[in-house]
Write an enzyme that holds these catalytic residues in place. Structure first.
Site, PDB file in Angstrom:
ATOM      1  N   CYS A 430       9.275   3.962  -0.466  1.00 21.71           N
ATOM      2  CA  CYS A 430       8.799   2.946   0.480  1.00 21.71           C
ATOM      3  C   CYS A 430       8.431   3.593   1.807  1.00 21.71           C
ATOM      4  O   CYS A 430       7.279   3.568   2.228  1.00 21.71           O
ATOM      5  CB  CYS A 430       9.871   1.879   0.689  1.00 21.71           C
ATOM      6  SG  CYS A 430      10.156   0.841  -0.751  1.00 21.71           S
ATOM      7  N   GLU A 432      10.573   6.646   3.042  1.00 25.51           N
ATOM      8  CA  GLU A 432      11.613   7.653   3.236  1.00 25.51           C
ATOM      9  C   GLU A 432      11.036   9.024   3.583  1.00 25.51           C
ATOM     10  O   GLU A 432      10.097   9.508   2.948  1.00 25.51           O
ATOM     11  CB  GLU A 432      12.472   7.753   1.971  1.00 25.51           C
ATOM     12  CG  GLU A 432      13.183   6.456   1.630  1.00 25.51           C
ATOM     13  CD  GLU A 432      12.348   5.453   0.859  1.00 25.51           C
ATOM     14  OE1 GLU A 432      12.934   4.525   0.291  1.00 25.51           O
ATOM     15  OE2 GLU A 432      11.110   5.605   0.804  1.00 25.51           O
TER      16      GLU A 432
END
Length: 786
Positions: A430, A432
């Protein structure tokens, strides 16, 4: 797109997700053959080799990039050594209305007769729950936290340029040199190192065999092919697969095919916790692209076609089936491979190149769920690059997302990474952050910040079950000031984080002992040099993340308590607690007070935003810097995937006016429908969080399409992004769609079957989302002006 791409794209879209037990059978037979006769790293390597030697080789009609994880596109394997599905699981997966996988009767028979009898009680999931403490189980069942590695292995790592420039014969030579250096007299760990290196060497042989098998299949098909053009293409595939992955790629085509064999190998070895991807694809491919163009062996049209076909291969790989809480925290087919574009080069100069713009064209034209895509936007990135991305974003299907490349690098520098490694890194999954090709950055699960407040307000008791799961921090009716609430909340966070990390330590040890990943270890620095597995801390950097969820709901709830109970005294603590207990039944006046008369996060209101900062600091201080078993360090992220819906379902009414079991706020976005002062106020509130101390934050915004329908709208969007990034924001993404359209899509599913929306850190078909998640997206504020 040309006719070939159009046909293969449609074939991918039309393919029905199914369960394939082929991998499970091969793995089970390999364990029966080798378990107890060799070391565990070698067992895992020999199992991988059996897979590469025996799994079905698929070359579809018209394909130029070849290879699938299963025997057919979207035929999805299972991983019984991690999570051995029951027949009931298979029945559920097959009959699900959404995110289903069709399961035939023969697969059910094989699962019942061959797979389950061998793996029952031996899978990581079985071992994990068997070894967890009762307090951990109580917290897990209550929804205080989730556990990512319950059904998937540690993943969240990304490839780097090694994959595009080295063959596995060269990797094998490196491994042999390290074997020759081993000192079996003075180094007590030499035997373990030898077994790990031996396992890596076996895996090199395995992927080379995998490539050769595709070459032979292409040659066989060529001999049968009557169409001269297709025969020539198959012979080209034969030539490519005869060279890579054994040797270093010589061309743009070979570079893509070499990576794809590596990708399939990573996700076949273990069901990694999503995200594996080629990272800085535009920068990795540019030398091959430039060489081909200059030599006249590659045209721009051919390069674009190959990229489009590469995109289709990702879309053929739905995330393997999940059940239970794991499905609730990530209810999607998307496997979160998130390709980076742009950013900086290793020398700190602008990394945007011709392939970057070509990739943006491919993203726009292909419009596929997978792979996810993002642009890494630096201060040095040209506005032309951002404008091109913005013109795609305005079309309303949620890609690409935008990351602040300068802040991503700064985050990694703060974590102790070198400037060179940071510049070559980026973001995955997402949002990171990680050093690509050099780091194991592992997400361990979501943490329910709002639930912790609920438990705090009930003196350690979960009011949903009546069970004492937290510590006794006092009856809030007896607190004299707001700081009493905050102090109790901080103590509860520390208590639950301790439980979470104690459980993580056990889980890490399980993976270290039973689930080494020798193939993945080959391509991540410095596993070969350290002669240590990826899952045992062999990588150059090792970070463990816990993801905080619900910061908007938490902030507004705390703001409401401070404002209404302690400062204005418009109601007592007891009145507030009774209203929450009754889910505001017959107390709508109090609920409206909370909803409309409370200082809110997302409004650039320091009253609420300072509370957000304090709560964020509690979470950060409880997690950051804690050591992990394998020598890494714990960090925090702020993202939910779809877990804000699940966490909301296990949480009662909250003092912000949210009713029981409704979704919590998403990412670091404000509570749905409360950011009424426009997107500028939102980014100013969000920027007051210290993003640099995280490994990623996720901010979602929703705009009405009319806002971006001209050049002025695009320019305003660009200014908004640049402004947020000047304020040190980490990430921003957009849904450009009206709430009315989404409501129509709920009622007319067939008419809107191709509607794609941005969910959290990924896009998905609106029809594939649960009704709860659909409603949550509809409820997000629809900005009509900047």
């Amino acid at each position: 797109m040309n006719e070939r791409v159009r046909i293969l794209r449609q074939r991918s879209l039309d393919a029905v997700p199914t369960i394939s037990v082929e991998r499970a059978q091969i793995v089970t037979n390999a364990y029966k053959k080798y378990q107890g006769k060799v070391s565990i790293p070698v067992l895992r390597a020999l199992t991988f080799k059996e897979l590469m030697e025996n799994k079905t080789v698929y070359i579809g009609e018209g394909e130029l990039i070849v290879g699938e994880r299963g025997p057919l596109p979207k035929a999805t394997p299972t991983y019984p050594e991690l999570c051995c599905h029951s027949i009931e699981d298979f029945e559920t997966i097959d009959k699900r209305e959404k995110v289903f996988f069709r399961v035939d009767e023969e697969s059910k028979r094989i699962q019942a007769e061959e797979i389950i009898p061998f793996w029952k009680g031996k899978s990581i999931r079985d071992l994990l729950f068997d070894q967890m403490s009762e307090e951990w189980k109580d917290c897990y069942n209550a929804g205080i936290f989730t556990e990512f590695m319950e059904q998937r292995a540690p993943g969240h790592t990304v490839g780097d340029n090694k994959v595009f420039n080295k063959g596995f014969l060269e990797f094998k030579k490196e491994i042999q040199k390290e074997i020759e250096k081993l000192d079996f007299i003075n180094d007590l760990a030499a035997y373990d190192k030898h077994e790990q290196l031996k396992a890596m060497s076996i895996c090199c042989d395995a992927i080379i065999i995998f490539g050769e098998r595709h070459a032979l299949e292409a040659k066989r098909l060529a001999e049968l092919e009557e169409n001269p053009k297709r025969k020539e293409e198959l012979l080209k595939i034969y030539d490519v697969c005869s060279h890579v992955p054994a040797n270093n790629p010589r061309s743009f085509h070979e570079a893509l095919q070499a990576y794809w064999f590596v990708h399939l190998s990573v996700i076949t070895e273990l069901n990694a916790w999503d995200s594996f991807n080629p990272g800085r694809l535009d920068q990795h491919l540019y030398p091959h692209y430039k060489k081909g163009i200059e030599e006249g062996t590659l045209t721009e049209e051919k390069a674009k076609e190959l990229l489009q076909l590469f995109w289709i291969k990702f879309n053929n790989q739905p995330a393997p089936p999940k059940v239970g809480v794991t499905l609730k925290e990530s209810g999607t087919y998307t496997d979160f491979a998130n390709i980076n574009c742009g950013g900086l080069k290793i020398d700190g100069t602008d990394g945007v190149n011709d392939v970057s713009y070509m990739m943006l064209e491919v993203i726009d034209e292909m419009r596929l769920l997978q792979p996810s895509s993002n642009i890494q936007l630096s201060r040095k990135s040209p506005d032309k690059f951002l404008k091109k991305a913005s013109e795609i974003i305005k079309k309303g299907w949620g890609q690409p997302s935008i990351f602040n490349a300068d802040i991503v690098i700064e985050e990694m520098l703060r974590q102790g990474k070198s400037i060179e490694d940071a510049r070559c890194g980026g973001t995955s999954g997402c949002v990171e952050t990680g050093a690509f090709g050099k780091e194991a950055f592992i997400l361990t699960g979501y943490f329910n910040l709002v639930k912790v407040l609920e438990v705090t307000l009930n003196n350690g008791v979960d009011p949903q079950t009546g069970k004492q799961i937290g510590i006794k921090t006092g009856d809030p009716r007896e607190f004299n000031d707001f700081q009493g609430i905050m102090s109790a909340f901080e103590k509860q966070i520390n208590y639950f984080i301790n439980i979470k990390i104690r459980g993580n330590n056990i889980i890490e040890k399980l993976y270290m002992k039973y689930m080494p990943s020798p193939f993945l270890s080959i391509i991540i620095d410095d596993c070969i040099k350290n002669a240590k597995d990826y899952n045992s801390g062999g990588a150059r950097y090792n970070s463990m993340y816990i993801q905080g969820v619900g910061i908007g709901t938490l902030t507004d709830s705390l703001s409401s308590i401070k404002y209404h109970v302690f400062e204005n005294k418009t109601l007592t603590m007891n009145e507030m607690l009774e209203a929450l207990k009754d889910n505001f039944e017959s107390k709508e006046r109090i609920r409206q007070l909370f909803l409309n008369k409370t200082p809110r996060y997302g409004s650039d209101d320091d009253y609420a935003d300072e509370i957000m900062r304090e709560a964020f600091n509690y979470f950060y201080n409880a997690v950051n810097g804690r050591p992990s078993v394998k020598g890494g360090t714990y960090r925090i992220n702020m993202l939910p995937t779809t877990c804000h819906v699940y966490f909301g379902s296990v949480t009662g009414a909250t003092p912000d006016g949210r009713k029981a079991h409704m979704p919590q706020s998403e990412g670091i976005s404000p509570v749905q429908g409360t950011d009424r002062l426009g997107p500028t106020a939102v980014i100013k509130s969000a920027s007051k969080m210290d993003h640099l101390r995280t490994g990623g934050t996720l901010l979602n915004q929703k705009f009405t399409p009319s806002l971006l329908n001209d050049d002025e709208g695009i320019e305003n969007l660009m200014h908004l992004v640049r402004t947020y990034f000047k304020l040190d924001g980490h990430h921003i993404q957009f849904n450009v769609i009206s709430a009315d359209t989404l409501r129509k899509a709920q009622q007319n599913t067939e008419e809107y079957k191709d509607l794609i929306v941005r969910v959290a850190g990924y896009s998905d078909y609106f029809n594939d989302l649960t009704e709860e998640l659909q409603n949550e997206i509809i409820a997000r504020t629809e900005h009509r002006a900047f």
